[in-house]
Write a protein that holds these residues in place. Structure first.
Motif, PDB file in Angstrom:
ATOM      1  N   ARG A 217       0.981  -1.363   0.002  1.00 43.24           N
ATOM      2  CA  ARG A 217       0.062   0.024  -0.095  1.00 43.24           C
ATOM      3  C   ARG A 217       0.725   1.232  -0.028  1.00 43.24           C
ATOM      4  O   ARG A 217       0.434   2.127  -0.611  1.00 43.24           O
ATOM      5  CB  ARG A 217      -0.781   0.031   1.255  1.00 43.24           C
ATOM      6  N   GLU A 218       1.962   1.236   0.838  1.00 42.73           N
ATOM      7  CA  GLU A 218       2.779   2.327   0.722  1.00 42.73           C
ATOM      8  C   GLU A 218       3.623   2.425  -0.439  1.00 42.73           C
ATOM      9  O   GLU A 218       3.660   3.624  -0.973  1.00 42.73           O
ATOM     10  CB  GLU A 218       3.862   2.226   2.012  1.00 42.73           C
ATOM     11  N   LEU A 219       3.964   1.411  -1.136  1.00 41.44           N
ATOM     12  CA  LEU A 219       4.922   1.518  -2.210  1.00 41.44           C
ATOM     13  C   LEU A 219       4.053   2.079  -3.416  1.00 41.44           C
ATOM     14  O   LEU A 219       4.509   2.572  -4.279  1.00 41.44           O
ATOM     15  CB  LEU A 219       5.483   0.097  -2.633  1.00 41.44           C
ATOM     16  N   ARG A 220       2.766   1.691  -3.390  1.00 45.84           N
ATOM     17  CA  ARG A 220       1.834   2.328  -4.588  1.00 45.84           C
ATOM     18  C   ARG A 220       1.667   3.620  -4.326  1.00 45.84           C
ATOM     19  O   ARG A 220       1.207   4.301  -5.382  1.00 45.84           O
ATOM     20  CB  ARG A 220       0.719   1.459  -4.641  1.00 45.84           C
ATOM     21  N   SER A 221       2.002   4.284  -3.443  1.00 44.37           N
ATOM     22  CA  SER A 221       1.584   5.792  -3.231  1.00 44.37           C
ATOM     23  C   SER A 221       2.877   6.454  -2.626  1.00 44.37           C
ATOM     24  O   SER A 221       2.727   6.951  -1.503  1.00 44.37           O
ATOM     25  CB  SER A 221       0.458   5.990  -2.431  1.00 44.37           C
ATOM     26  N   HIS A 222       3.961   6.522  -3.430  1.00 40.86           N
ATOM     27  CA  HIS A 222       5.396   7.012  -3.228  1.00 40.86           C
ATOM     28  C   HIS A 222       5.908   6.857  -1.876  1.00 40.86           C
ATOM     29  O   HIS A 222       6.921   7.553  -1.663  1.00 40.86           O
ATOM     30  CB  HIS A 222       4.813   8.829  -3.252  1.00 40.86           C
ATOM     31  N   GLY A 223       5.603   5.542  -1.251  1.00 41.26           N
ATOM     32  CA  GLY A 223       6.226   5.374  -0.153  1.00 41.26           C
ATOM     33  C   GLY A 223       5.777   6.309   1.070  1.00 41.26           C
ATOM     34  O   GLY A 223       6.637   6.194   2.196  1.00 41.26           O
ATOM     35  N   TYR A 241       2.656  14.127   6.470  1.00 38.43           N
ATOM     36  CA  TYR A 241       2.865  12.843   5.992  1.00 38.43           C
ATOM     37  C   TYR A 241       4.286  12.604   5.968  1.00 38.43           C
ATOM     38  O   TYR A 241       4.919  13.679   5.973  1.00 38.43           O
ATOM     39  CB  TYR A 241       1.961  12.319   4.867  1.00 38.43           C
ATOM     40  N   GLU A 242       4.692  11.516   6.092  1.00 31.84           N
ATOM     41  CA  GLU A 242       6.088  11.217   5.816  1.00 31.84           C
ATOM     42  C   GLU A 242       6.297  10.372   4.462  1.00 31.84           C
ATOM     43  O   GLU A 242       5.785   9.265   4.377  1.00 31.84           O
ATOM     44  CB  GLU A 242       6.781  10.575   6.918  1.00 31.84           C
ATOM     45  N   GLN A 243       7.513  10.449   3.855  1.00 34.33           N
ATOM     46  CA  GLN A 243       7.854   9.628   2.716  1.00 34.33           C
ATOM     47  C   GLN A 243       8.918   9.028   3.331  1.00 34.33           C
ATOM     48  O   GLN A 243      10.109   9.558   3.600  1.00 34.33           O
ATOM     49  CB  GLN A 243       8.577  10.409   1.359  1.00 34.33           C
ATOM     50  N   GLN A 244       8.698   7.587   3.583  1.00 38.27           N
ATOM     51  CA  GLN A 244       9.844   7.064   4.107  1.00 38.27           C
ATOM     52  C   GLN A 244      10.783   6.012   3.372  1.00 38.27           C
ATOM     53  O   GLN A 244      11.663   5.476   3.887  1.00 38.27           O
ATOM     54  CB  GLN A 244       9.257   6.003   5.803  1.00 38.27           C
ATOM     55  N   GLN A 245      10.130   5.830   2.126  1.00 41.20           N
ATOM     56  CA  GLN A 245      10.886   5.092   1.054  1.00 41.20           C
ATOM     57  C   GLN A 245      10.621   5.426  -0.100  1.00 41.20           C
ATOM     58  O   GLN A 245       9.766   6.181  -0.331  1.00 41.20           O
ATOM     59  CB  GLN A 245      10.679   3.480   1.277  1.00 41.20           C
ATOM     60  N   LEU A 246      11.287   4.868  -1.052  1.00 33.64           N
ATOM     61  CA  LEU A 246      10.974   5.460  -2.645  1.00 33.64           C
ATOM     62  C   LEU A 246       9.823   4.655  -3.195  1.00 33.64           C
ATOM     63  O   LEU A 246      10.189   3.595  -3.257  1.00 33.64           O
ATOM     64  CB  LEU A 246      12.403   5.233  -3.329  1.00 33.64           C
ATOM     65  N   GLY A 247       8.786   5.147  -3.180  1.00 35.87           N
ATOM     66  CA  GLY A 247       7.697   4.534  -3.770  1.00 35.87           C
ATOM     67  C   GLY A 247       7.075   4.973  -5.317  1.00 35.87           C
ATOM     68  O   GLY A 247       8.114   5.776  -5.887  1.00 35.87           O
ATOM     69  N   PHE A 248       6.049   4.585  -5.443  1.00 36.71           N
ATOM     70  CA  PHE A 248       5.692   5.140  -6.688  1.00 36.71           C
ATOM     71  C   PHE A 248       4.287   5.581  -6.949  1.00 36.71           C
ATOM     72  O   PHE A 248       3.342   5.375  -6.145  1.00 36.71           O
ATOM     73  CB  PHE A 248       5.824   3.638  -7.804  1.00 36.71           C
ATOM     74  N   ASN A 249       3.667   6.144  -8.086  1.00 40.74           N
ATOM     75  CA  ASN A 249       2.423   6.346  -8.116  1.00 40.74           C
ATOM     76  C   ASN A 249       1.997   5.270  -9.117  1.00 40.74           C
ATOM     77  O   ASN A 249       1.480   5.615 -10.282  1.00 40.74           O
ATOM     78  CB  ASN A 249       2.085   7.785  -8.997  1.00 40.74           C
ATOM     79  N   TYR A 250       1.321   4.372  -8.536  1.00 41.44           N
ATOM     80  CA  TYR A 250       0.433   3.074  -8.992  1.00 41.44           C
ATOM     81  C   TYR A 250      -0.846   2.711  -8.747  1.00 41.44           C
ATOM     82  O   TYR A 250      -1.581   2.137  -8.665  1.00 41.44           O
ATOM     83  CB  TYR A 250       1.464   1.985  -8.580  1.00 41.44           C
ATOM     84  N   ARG A 251      -1.472   4.156  -8.021  1.00 39.54           N
ATOM     85  CA  ARG A 251      -2.726   4.092  -7.485  1.00 39.54           C
ATOM     86  C   ARG A 251      -3.647   3.888  -8.686  1.00 39.54           C
ATOM     87  O   ARG A 251      -3.499   4.247  -9.767  1.00 39.54           O
ATOM     88  CB  ARG A 251      -3.024   5.540  -6.831  1.00 39.54           C
ATOM     89  N   ILE A 252      -4.838   3.406  -8.409  1.00 39.34           N
ATOM     90  CA  ILE A 252      -6.045   3.061  -9.425  1.00 39.34           C
ATOM     91  C   ILE A 252      -7.129   3.989  -8.831  1.00 39.34           C
ATOM     92  O   ILE A 252      -7.126   4.407  -7.669  1.00 39.34           O
ATOM     93  CB  ILE A 252      -6.583   1.436  -9.099  1.00 39.34           C
ATOM     94  N   THR A 253      -8.064   4.414  -9.647  1.00 36.57           N
ATOM     95  CA  THR A 253      -8.776   5.365  -9.660  1.00 36.57           C
ATOM     96  C   THR A 253     -10.216   4.711  -8.998  1.00 36.57           C
ATOM     97  O   THR A 253     -10.555   3.564  -9.239  1.00 36.57           O
ATOM     98  CB  THR A 253      -9.280   6.176 -10.845  1.00 36.57           C
TER      99      THR A 253
END
Length: 399
Positions: A217-223, A241-253
Motif C-alpha cells: 500500500r505504501e509502495l503504490r503511493s510514493h512510499g 505525512y512522511e515519505q519513508q521509502q522510494l515509492g511510486f504512483n501506482y494508484r488506481i482510481t
C-alpha cells in the motif's frame, strides 16, 4: 457478437453491461474520482471472493508484480525465476528491482511451469549457491500451476512464491479459489480489458500477510506513511505525512474500481461461459492435428485463452497458419513468444536451446478467439478456417 462471415473476430474483447456503465456513472457524479471509497470496497470484495485476507489494488498487474517483489525484499544480488512462456512483465518485475532473472522450462501439455524441472534446477542451484529469492509461477490461460508442489519446494529451499495469476481470477485449484495464497506469499491479478473481468486497466495483489499488505500500500503511493504513530520525525500537525521509502504512483482510481466491483458480480457466470466455449472448441477441433492445452487435474481454469498447439507442423507452417487465419478475419494471437529470446534478455546472455520446451511451444502455439458473447457460429467459422489453413500443408485433414 455478429456471425457475419466477413466480420473480423478478435481473439479477446471486454464485455460491458448496463450495470457496469451505471456503476461508473455513479462515481462520476460523486465527490471522489481517484482514491475514494470504491477502491477499498473493490479490494475487500476481491479478497473476499478469493479467500485472502488483504487486497491491494493498483493501476496494472505489472505494477502489482513490481511492488510485490519489493515488498518481498527482492533487490540487487537476488534472483527471480519465472516461466519463459508468459508476458514479459513476469520477468521484468525482477529486473525493476535490480535482481537477476532466470527461467524454468514448461510442461509441454499444459504450458505451465514444470514442477519436475523446477525441482531439478533448485537442486543444482543449491549446490552452486545460486538459489532464487522469489519464484513466479504463471497461471497460463487461467489454469493454476501445481501450487501445493511449488509451495512444498519453497519450504524446502527457502524462496518466496509470487503467483502471477493475471489470467486466472475465478479459477480454482484443489477446489479453492486461485488467489487465496495458501501456497504463496502474494498473488497478482490483471484487469486489462481482455482479461476475465476488467477495470479498464488495473491489477490487484492479494496476501494473507498484513506486513506485506502494508508495504505494498505504501509502495503504490510514493512510499508515503500517514500514520503518525509510525512517523520517524515529530509531527508538525495533523496534515503531515512522511515519505519513508522510494515509492511510486501506482494508484488506481475510483472510476476503475467501480467498474471492477460491477464486473466482479458476474465473475462466475463469465468463467462458466468461457469453459463452455473451450469445450465447444474441443469438440470442433477433435479431428484436426492440433492439441488444446490441457487443464490439469484438480484445476478449474478461468479460460482466459484457448491455446492450441499445431502437431507435426514446421515453424514455417506455423507462421502460414497464423497469417492465413488473420487474413481470413480470425484474429489469432501468440501467447507467448519465449521471453528469454526477446532482444533485451538475449543481451543478458540467454540464447536458443536453453529452454527447449518453451521454444517448441512458441513455434507451434496459437490463441484462438474466446470471450463472452462469442457465438457458436463464430466458433464454427474459426474451426473451419483453421482446417482450411492446415489442409494447405496436410491435405489429408479435410474437415
Amino acid at each position: 457478437m455478429s456471425s457475419d462471415p466477413q466480420a473480423f473476430i478478435p481473439y479477446g474483447r471486454q464485455t460491458i453491461s448496463e450495470a457496469d456503465i451505471s456503476a461508473v456513472k455513479s462515481v462520476l457524479r460523486s465527490p471522489f474520482l481517484t482514491s475514494g471509497p470504491a477502491v477499498p470496497a473493490f479490494e475487500q470484495a476481491v479478497a473476499a471472493k478469493v479467500g485472502a485476507h488483504h487486497g491491494v489494488a493498483v493501476n496494472s498487474a505489472t505494477s502489482a508484480l513490481h511492488i510485490a517483489c519489493l515488498a518481498l525484499g527482492l533487490g540487487p544480488g537476488d534472483r527471480l525465476w519465472t516461466s519463459p512462456i508468459t508476458f514479459v512483465a513476469s520477468a521484468n518485475c525482477g529486473r525493476y528491482c535490480g535482481a537477476e532473472v532466470d527461467f524454468v522450462d514448461i510442461d509441454p501439455a499444459t504450458g505451465l511451469m514444470s514442477v519436475q524441472v523446477l525441482e531439478q534446477k533448485l537442486q543444482q542451484a543449491q549446490q552452486e549457491g545460486t538459489l532464487p529469492k522469489v519464484v513466479v509461477p504463471v497461471h497460463l490461460t487461467g489454469s493454476s500451476c501445481d501450487m501445493a508442489a511449488i509451495g512444498s519446494l519453497a519450504e524446502r529451499y527457502g524462496f518466496e512464491v509470487l503467483e502471477d495469476a493475471s489470467h486466472a481470477i475465478g479459477g480454482l485449484y484443489q477446489g479453492a479459489p486461485v488467489g487465496n495464497c495458501r501456497h504463496s506469499a502474494i498473488t497478482v491479478f490483471s484487469f486489462h480489458p481482455v482479461k476475465i473481468i476488467t477495470t479498464g486497466e488495473g491489477g490487484l495483489a492479494t496476501t494473507n500477510d498484513p506486513v506485506l499488505s502494508q508495504r505494498m500500500r505504501e509502495l503504490r503511493s510514493h512510499g508515503i506513511v500517514r500514520d503518525a504513530e509510525r512517523f520517524e520525525q515529530p509531527a508538525a500537525g495533523s496534515w503531515v505525512y512522511e515519505q519513508q521509502q522510494l515509492g511510486f504512483n501506482y494508484r488506481i482510481t475510483d472510476i476503475q474500481a467501480a467498474l471492477g466491483l460491477s464486473q466482479l458480480q458476474r465473475l462466475d457466470e463469465i468463467v462458466a461461459e468461457r469453459n463452455r466455449q473451450l469445450q465447444q472448441y474441443m469438440e470442433l477441433l477433435a479431428e484436426l492435428p492440433v492439441q488444446l492445452l490441457e487443464v490439469p487435474k484438480d484445476v478449474l481454469s478461468s479460460v482466459h485463452l484457448a491455446v492450441i498447439r499445431l502437431q507435426h507442423a514446421t515453424g514455417k507452417q506455423h507462421r502460414q497458419v497464423f497469417e492465413g487465419l488473420r487474413a481470413a478475419g480470425v484474429g489469432v494471437q501468440l501467447h507467448y513468444s519465449a521471453v528469454h529470446l526477446q532482444p533485451y534478455y538475449r543481451k543478458l546472455g540467454f540464447a536458443e536451446g536453453q529452454f527447449p520446451e518453451a521454444e517448441a511451444y512458441a513455434s507451434s502455439a496459437i490463441s484462438l478467439p474466446l470471450f463472452p458473447g462469442l457465438s457458436g457460429l463464430d466458433q464454427q467459422r474459426v474451426a473451419a478456417e483453421l482446417a482450411k489453413q492446415i489442409r494447405a500443408f496436410a491435405p489429408e485433414f479435410a474437415v
